[in-house]
Design an enzyme around this catalytic site. Structure first.
Site, PDB file in Angstrom:
ATOM      1  N   LYS A   8       0.834  -1.204   0.000  1.00 30.26           N
ATOM      2  CA  LYS A   8       0.000   0.000   0.000  1.00 30.26           C
ATOM      3  C   LYS A   8       0.875   1.263   0.000  1.00 30.26           C
ATOM      4  O   LYS A   8       1.976   1.239   0.580  1.00 30.26           O
ATOM      5  CB  LYS A   8      -0.837  -0.075   1.280  1.00 30.26           C
ATOM      6  CG  LYS A   8      -1.751   1.043   1.581  1.00 30.26           C
ATOM      7  CD  LYS A   8      -2.376   0.776   2.962  1.00 30.26           C
ATOM      8  CE  LYS A   8      -3.166   1.951   3.459  1.00 30.26           C
ATOM      9  NZ  LYS A   8      -2.366   3.144   3.723  1.00 30.26           N
ATOM     10  N   LYS A  13       7.514   0.884   1.690  1.00 29.96           N
ATOM     11  CA  LYS A  13       8.180   0.075   0.653  1.00 29.96           C
ATOM     12  C   LYS A  13       9.578   0.595   0.347  1.00 29.96           C
ATOM     13  O   LYS A  13      10.524  -0.168   0.272  1.00 29.96           O
ATOM     14  CB  LYS A  13       7.384   0.115  -0.665  1.00 29.96           C
ATOM     15  CG  LYS A  13       6.031  -0.505  -0.606  1.00 29.96           C
ATOM     16  CD  LYS A  13       5.310  -0.374  -1.938  1.00 29.96           C
ATOM     17  CE  LYS A  13       4.949   1.049  -2.306  1.00 29.96           C
ATOM     18  NZ  LYS A  13       4.004   1.703  -1.405  1.00 29.96           N
ATOM     19  N   LYS A  39       6.028   8.646  -7.718  1.00 28.31           N
ATOM     20  CA  LYS A  39       6.572   9.532  -6.665  1.00 28.31           C
ATOM     21  C   LYS A  39       8.100   9.704  -6.828  1.00 28.31           C
ATOM     22  O   LYS A  39       8.696  10.616  -6.281  1.00 28.31           O
ATOM     23  CB  LYS A  39       6.231   8.940  -5.286  1.00 28.31           C
ATOM     24  CG  LYS A  39       6.169   9.977  -4.202  1.00 28.31           C
ATOM     25  CD  LYS A  39       5.652   9.527  -2.820  1.00 28.31           C
ATOM     26  CE  LYS A  39       5.664   8.118  -2.390  1.00 28.31           C
ATOM     27  NZ  LYS A  39       5.785   7.932  -0.928  1.00 28.31           N
ATOM     28  N   ASP A 126      -0.655  -0.110  -4.504  1.00 30.32           N
ATOM     29  CA  ASP A 126      -1.926   0.121  -3.849  1.00 30.32           C
ATOM     30  C   ASP A 126      -3.067  -0.454  -4.690  1.00 30.32           C
ATOM     31  O   ASP A 126      -3.908  -1.192  -4.216  1.00 30.32           O
ATOM     32  CB  ASP A 126      -2.107   1.628  -3.693  1.00 30.32           C
ATOM     33  CG  ASP A 126      -2.861   1.968  -2.438  1.00 30.32           C
ATOM     34  OD1 ASP A 126      -2.853   3.129  -2.073  1.00 30.32           O
ATOM     35  OD2 ASP A 126      -3.469   1.057  -1.846  1.00 30.32           O
TER      36      ASP A 126
HETATM   37  P1  ADP Z   1       6.241   3.968   0.518  1.00 28.51           P
HETATM   38  O1  ADP Z   1       7.460   3.781  -0.300  1.00 28.51           O
HETATM   39  O2  ADP Z   1       5.506   2.680   0.776  1.00 28.51           O
HETATM   40  O3  ADP Z   1       5.318   5.019  -0.021  1.00 28.51           O
HETATM   41  P2  ADP Z   1       8.076   5.109   2.446  1.00 28.51           P
HETATM   42  O4  ADP Z   1       9.142   4.083   2.541  1.00 28.51           O
HETATM   43  O5  ADP Z   1       8.355   6.340   1.676  1.00 28.51           O
HETATM   44  O6  ADP Z   1       6.693   4.464   1.968  1.00 28.51           O
HETATM   45  O7  ADP Z   1       7.688   5.471   3.964  1.00 28.51           O
HETATM   46  C1  ADP Z   1       6.720   6.448   4.288  1.00 28.51           C
HETATM   47  C2  ADP Z   1       7.179   7.183   5.542  1.00 28.51           C
HETATM   48  O8  ADP Z   1       7.156   6.288   6.657  1.00 28.51           O
HETATM   49  C3  ADP Z   1       8.603   7.729   5.455  1.00 28.51           C
HETATM   50  O9  ADP Z   1       8.658   8.999   6.045  1.00 28.51           O
HETATM   51  C4  ADP Z   1       9.430   6.735   6.265  1.00 28.51           C
HETATM   52  O10 ADP Z   1      10.554   7.340   6.865  1.00 28.51           O
HETATM   53  C5  ADP Z   1       8.429   6.286   7.319  1.00 28.51           C
HETATM   54  N1  ADP Z   1       8.692   4.907   7.799  1.00 28.51           N
HETATM   55  C6  ADP Z   1       8.768   3.773   7.060  1.00 28.51           C
HETATM   56  N2  ADP Z   1       8.983   2.690   7.838  1.00 28.51           N
HETATM   57  C7  ADP Z   1       9.048   3.148   9.129  1.00 28.51           C
HETATM   58  C8  ADP Z   1       9.246   2.532  10.405  1.00 28.51           C
HETATM   59  N3  ADP Z   1       9.414   1.210  10.541  1.00 28.51           N
HETATM   60  N4  ADP Z   1       9.253   3.350  11.500  1.00 28.51           N
HETATM   61  C9  ADP Z   1       9.062   4.689  11.383  1.00 28.51           C
HETATM   62  N5  ADP Z   1       8.880   5.326  10.223  1.00 28.51           N
HETATM   63  C10 ADP Z   1       8.857   4.571   9.097  1.00 28.51           C
HETATM   64 MG    MG Z   2       7.981   4.645  -2.130  1.00 26.70          MG
END
Ligand code: ADP
Ligand code: MG
Length: 287
Positions: A8, A13, A39, A126
């Site tokens: 999601k 990720k 993104k 998602d």
């Molecule tokens: P996605 O790639 O799925 O959209 P991201 O990896 O960019 O998600 O993470 C979204 C936000 O959540 C980022 O700001 C990241 O630093 C934070 N984040 C991800 N995993 C954790 C975790 N285990 N603990 C705290 N913050 C996290």
């Molecule tokens: Mg991402």
């Protein structure tokens, strides 16, 4: 080995992908991470900036593949991990699958696609339409990132359905789930009981990860900056869940090294049998 990380939006990720990529590089593998999310921030914590996307580079050169050099699109990131951002189709038009296809085509033309021990696709998952499922055409393993909530598990179940579908024609397996940003795992456990698949790790909400994102660095880089025990992350680790040690960041890195080690054993994985939506609603709301 080709990996496709799904989950999601906002579930973690890219954070998970970057740290797994470095963990695999620490184990001696030549790793390329390909961000497949409009993104285009998948590799941000590896390079420290938003690198140009393949689609932007291709359109700047009028899709003349022969005018593009590897250094135009492949950027070196932390820990020796190479980075590519596929980019996205124009908002509301085009297809994410086309973008991924063009990216793989270009990397093949640059003789880069078969140069790596590991290619990790970090994919917006998602809504799994055919386009977003495109990286599964190239992957040996799919990995799904989820938390302990209904929405992420609902997305995970849809991704599991895509894996089941692709596995009919491709040598694809689901390596398993990674629980992220959750101290509870009761719903994850309920789900994998009903739809059997491995759980590779469950990471809690970790303040250091949030800070590392703000600083544009991975956990591994933060740990390296924070400690003089640089060699400690290179040590061979047993296949057990990390134990909390003296050093908070080393301890978190060990989660990712553990995932990398599991993947390097080339696990059997599963071809999942997803739940019907009705079953899933009942399972996760039936307390
Ligand atoms: P996605 O790639 O799925 O959209 P991201 O990896 O960019 O998600 O993470 C979204 C936000 O959540 C980022 O700001 C990241 O630093 C934070 N984040 C991800 N995993 C954790 C975790 N285990 N603990 C705290 N913050 C996290
Ligand atoms: Mg991402």
């Amino acid at each position: 080995m080709k990996l496709a990380v799904y989950g999601k939006g906002g579930i973690g990720k890219s954070t998970t992908s970057c740290n797994i990529s470095i963990a695999l590089a620490r184990r001696g593998k030549k790793v390329l991470q390909i961000g497949c999310d409009p993104k285009h921030d998948s590799t941000f914590t590896l390079t420290g900036f938003l690198i140009p996307t393949i689609i932007d580079t291709l359109s700047a050169k009028d899709y003349h593949y022969e005018d593009i050099w590897p250094e135009d699109v492949i950027y070196g990131g932390y820990g020796g991990v190479d980075c590519v951002e596929a980019g996205g189709p124009p908002a509301g038009a085009g297809c994410g699958g086309y973008v991924v296809g063009e990216t793989v085509k270009l990397l093949k033309e640059l003789n880069a696609f078969f140069e790596y021990d590991v290619i990790l696709f970090d994919v917006l998952g998602d809504v799994v339409c055919g386009g977003f499922a495109a990286p599964l055409n190239y992957a040996d393993y799919c990995i799904i990132v989820t938390d302990n909530g209904f929405d992420a598990l609902f997305a995970a179940n849809r991704i599991a359905a895509s894996v089941r579908e692709k596995a009919r024609t491709h040598p694809l397996r689901l390596a398993g789930l990674i629980g992220n940003r959750t101290s509870k795992r009761d719903l994850i456990d309920k789900y994998v009981e009903a739809c059997p698949m491995p759980v590779l790790e469950v990471l809690p909400l970790i303040e250091e990860i949030r800070i590392s994102r703000v600083k544009g660095k991975t956990l591994f880089e933060m740990a390296n900056l924070a400690t003089t025990k640089v060699g400690s992350l290179n040590s061979a680790l047993p296949l057990v869940s990390p134990q909390k040690g003296d050093d908070e960041e080393d301890y978190i890195c060990n989660f990712y090294l553990n995932i990398a080690d599991q993947l390097l054993t080339e696990p059997e994985g599963v071809i999942p049998r997803e739940l019907a939506d009705k079953e899933l609603f009942k399972l996760l709301s039936d307390f």
